[in-house]
Design an enzyme around this catalytic site. Structure first.
Site, mmCIF file in Angstrom:
data_model
loop_
_atom_site.group_PDB
_atom_site.id
_atom_site.type_symbol
_atom_site.label_atom_id
_atom_site.label_comp_id
_atom_site.label_asym_id
_atom_site.label_seq_id
_atom_site.Cartn_x
_atom_site.Cartn_y
_atom_site.Cartn_z
ATOM 1 N N SER A 61 0.830 -1.212 0.000
ATOM 2 C CA SER A 61 0.000 0.000 0.000
ATOM 3 C C SER A 61 0.864 1.262 0.000
ATOM 4 C CB SER A 61 -0.914 0.016 1.217
ATOM 5 O OG SER A 61 -1.738 -1.129 1.230
HETATM 6 N N1 SAM Z 1 -0.855 -5.013 4.124
HETATM 7 C C1 SAM Z 1 -0.097 -5.220 2.913
HETATM 8 C C2 SAM Z 1 1.260 -4.639 2.950
HETATM 9 O O1 SAM Z 1 1.593 -3.932 3.920
HETATM 10 O O2 SAM Z 1 2.006 -4.906 2.010
HETATM 11 C C3 SAM Z 1 -0.809 -4.734 1.686
HETATM 12 C C4 SAM Z 1 -1.892 -5.606 1.349
HETATM 13 S S1 SAM Z 1 -2.410 -5.751 -0.305
HETATM 14 C C5 SAM Z 1 -3.056 -4.158 -0.614
HETATM 15 C C6 SAM Z 1 -3.813 -6.789 0.057
HETATM 16 C C7 SAM Z 1 -3.458 -8.201 0.425
HETATM 17 O O3 SAM Z 1 -4.645 -8.846 0.868
HETATM 18 C C8 SAM Z 1 -2.924 -9.026 -0.734
HETATM 19 O O4 SAM Z 1 -1.695 -9.576 -0.390
HETATM 20 C C9 SAM Z 1 -3.988 -10.090 -0.926
HETATM 21 O O5 SAM Z 1 -3.480 -11.343 -1.362
HETATM 22 C C10 SAM Z 1 -4.566 -10.195 0.473
HETATM 23 N N2 SAM Z 1 -5.890 -10.780 0.557
HETATM 24 C C11 SAM Z 1 -6.964 -10.644 -0.262
HETATM 25 N N3 SAM Z 1 -7.995 -11.374 0.183
HETATM 26 C C12 SAM Z 1 -7.583 -11.999 1.319
HETATM 27 C C13 SAM Z 1 -8.187 -12.909 2.241
HETATM 28 N N4 SAM Z 1 -9.454 -13.325 2.117
HETATM 29 N N5 SAM Z 1 -7.447 -13.317 3.281
HETATM 30 C C14 SAM Z 1 -6.174 -12.929 3.451
HETATM 31 N N6 SAM Z 1 -5.540 -12.091 2.611
HETATM 32 C C15 SAM Z 1 -6.243 -11.620 1.562
#
Ligand code: SAM
Length: 212
Positions: A61
């Site tokens: 992000s």
């Molecule tokens: N917090 C992260 C960072 O600091 O890099 C950024 C997150 S990225 C915007 C969103 C993440 O949510 C992705 O890695 C994606 O694979 C994960 N994601 C999406 N759906 C999910 C779920 N149901 N459970 C766990 N992770 C999930």
């Protein structure tokens, strides 16, 4: 070295000008080596205030988004916090640096593995799990705070269940294009909602999220 410090200083100054006034959040952003959470090819952009691609078509992000959500979460040392969407592990590292006991769930195995290695290397003692985070992490519930870092169509019921009384959940809710950050507070009387700004996240995919 000096150059890196200058870039970090500029980033933090920019965040302050955009309304991030919580000094502990700004210090955590300054202290955490964001360049380690992205590929070598993108390192020159590490301290730009932009989201950047990571593996598996996901993103780390934008620093402003991380700082904004962390400020809204109002992290106190000792808070037990569940993060949904570990991604690169950067947001989890910010929460850990602020003194929280952090649990984080990621659904993509490669990202879970990368984050496990990196967070250990950086000395961040964070519990990680590979699973569908829309179902929370029952084993360690209830949590003081829950932060969802992917865009949801609605608020997953499991996450509300796993919040402590007076606990706080922050989650971006909307369609695939934009989402509004919601703060949900749970009390004996039920839940109350507070609305913040609009953001654009990758989708929260899972049983209580999007199908794709
Ligand atoms: N917090 C992260 C960072 O600091 O890099 C950024 C997150 S990225 C915007 C969103 C993440 O949510 C992705 O890695 C994606 O694979 C994960 N994601 C999406 N759906 C999910 C779920 N149901 N459970 C766990 N992770 C999930």
């Amino acid at each position: 070295m000096l150059l890196l410090e200058e870039e970090k200083r500029k980033l933090v100054e920019g965040l302050w000008n955009k309304g991030i006034k919580d000094e502990s959040v700004l210090k955590a952003i300054y202290d955490i080596p964001r360049e380690k959470f992205i590929s070598d090819a993108l390192r020159k952009f590490a301290y730009d205030d932009n989201a950047l691609p990571i593996e598996c078509a996901q993103t780390i992000s934008q620093p402003f988004t991380v700082a904004y959500m962390t400020q809204v979460l109002n992290v106190k040392p000792g808070d037990k916090i569940l993060e949904i969407g570990t991604g690169s592990g950067y947001q989890a590292a910010v929460l850990f640096t602020l003194g929280a006991k952090v649990f984080s769930v990621e659904r993509i195995e490669k990202l879970y593995q990368n984050a496990s290695i990196l967070l250990k290397e950086l000395g961040c003692n964070i519990s990680l799990k590979l699973d569908d985070g829309t179902l929370g992490w029952e084993e360690f519930a209830p949590y003081d705070k829950i932060i969802v870092t992917a865009g949801a169509p609605d608020i997953p019921a499991h996450l509300i269940e796993q919040l402590k009384d007076n606990g706080k959940l922050i989650i971006p809710v909307g369609d695939h294009e934009t989402q509004r950050l919601l703060e949900i507070t749970k009390s004996e009387k039920g839940i109350s909602k507070k609305y913040y700004d609009y953001f654009k996240f990758v989708p929260l995919i899972g049983e209580e999220g999007w199908n794709s």
